[in-house]
Write a protein that holds these residues in place. Sequence first.
Motif, short mmCIF file in Angstrom:
data_model
loop_
_atom_site.label_atom_id
_atom_site.label_comp_id
_atom_site.label_asym_id
_atom_site.label_seq_id
_atom_site.Cartn_x
_atom_site.Cartn_y
_atom_site.Cartn_z
N TYR A 95 -7.76 2.36 -4.02
CA TYR A 95 -8.28 1.20 -3.23
C TYR A 95 -8.49 0.13 -3.97
N THR A 123 1.61 4.51 6.72
CA THR A 123 1.51 3.59 5.56
C THR A 123 2.58 2.52 5.70
N ASP A 128 -1.13 7.63 -1.45
CA ASP A 128 -2.01 7.81 -2.44
C ASP A 128 -2.48 6.57 -3.51
N GLY A 129 -2.47 5.47 -2.81
CA GLY A 129 -2.69 4.15 -3.97
C GLY A 129 -4.42 4.16 -3.81
N ILE A 183 0.89 -1.36 0.00
CA ILE A 183 0.04 0.00 0.07
C ILE A 183 0.89 1.41 0.09
N THR A 184 0.29 2.54 -0.62
CA THR A 184 0.90 3.58 -0.71
C THR A 184 -0.17 4.65 -0.13
N GLN A 210 -4.88 -1.42 -4.83
CA GLN A 210 -4.10 -2.07 -3.88
C GLN A 210 -4.56 -2.69 -2.57
#
Length: 481
Positions: free
Chosen positions: A358, A437, A355-356, A352-353, A361
């Motif tokens: 949903y 994160t 700004d990833g 996960i990042t 990710q």
Amino acid sequence: MSSSLRAHPRTRWWALAVIALTQLVVVLDGTIVSIALPRAQQSLDLSDGQRQWVVTAYALAFGALLLLGGRLSDYVGRKRIFMIGMVGFGAASLYGGFAQQGWELILARGLQGAFAALLAPAALALLTVTFPSGRDRNTAFAVFGIVAGTGAAVGLLLGGVLTEFADWRWCLFVNLFFVAVGLVGGALFLSESRADGDTHYDVWGTITVTLGLGALVYGFSLAENGWGQPLTIAFLALGAALLGAFVWIESRVAHPLLPPRIVADRVRGGAFLIQGVAGAIMIGATMYLTFHLQFVLGMGAFTAGLATLPLPIATMVVAPLATRLLPVIGPRPMLIVGPLLAAAGMLYLSGITPDGAYFLQVAPALVILGVGMALVFVPLQNLALTGIASEDAGVASAVANSAMQIGGSIGLSVFTAVYAASVGGHAQRDVTAQQLTDAYGWTFIVAAIFLVGASVIAVCMVRGSKDELMPAHGELAVAAH
């Protein structure tokens, strides 16, 4: 032999519905407040440490007292203990819903766990004696396993709905509905059963195992301040010593709280260990998932609850297929492959990042995790209780439940320690979204390692042919070993 009044064939499926509802409420209560914790923390001015204990207090009291609850159900009567547990659980939920300070909420959660420790083994023991053998037993245990496996995720969704559209307190008040249905259904459809013969209680065994499990879980919870801290080491050592004393006592007393024959079987012991890992994932890892959804992705409680749906949906879709496959290939392949699939899901989630998206990710990872956990939960309960003497049904059921709850407590404590180490011990408000994160990602990596370990346990301990592992379709023993 066990003296039990068998349920009529036409009513025992109603009994299964009541028992499944009970399992649902005790499992979902392990997570229903997780998604409400940000609101509860703000409302009651909880510290980050107190926030964890809202979840840990429930799992700890539940897991530490389950063996006693199981033996009480065997001796006093499974239906009677079931009804007492229901009433107490409802009262504790009401108290928690009206909590005005953090310690009151934590105390209420502990009381919920204590009464759940009466409810859960009584319910599973009633299921065991209501469906003693044959295809119906496999179906009943599959239903029970699905409920046990998805209950944690259902708790996240229900908690999100109640927190968003009512108030976080309704995550506790909602239990009154389940209690009312359980009391009425229990009175109508459950038949009393208890163990015959001598019913002495193992006082020293009860004291050592309860204090030992408590010290162990508390020691793990302190690890967020550092594994090398004297207090952390002291409590972990004390817990290990008390549990060692418990094993010594159980091998020498005439009426042990946990008869060694229950856990001495290699296959059953492996099932209990795998159940502990499952608890760590479904109780511990899912809490940090909800934190990522809310604190990093900015979802509200309801949206975050909806965002966890791919996990239970995938489990429920795959579970019927796994149930049909179980008599064909047996439990061993499922318990080897299932954890590996779930581990792949957790590793995917670790990427996960801040700004990833949903749907790129998170959602795919939850689907993979749900498929893997379905292959774990379908055979697990049946395997853990196969060949158990009927007079031991309550305490064996307690071990199965206890493994999951203690696994959840320890898993949550380990993940919290990993999280705290990653953010350098800083409070959540003092770290960036990227740091959060990264910390959540590390907890998911550790969760994946746990799951790989579960697969190794299955390889090493769940050994034997399909017929050896599931004799007579999971027939319940009717005589003492």
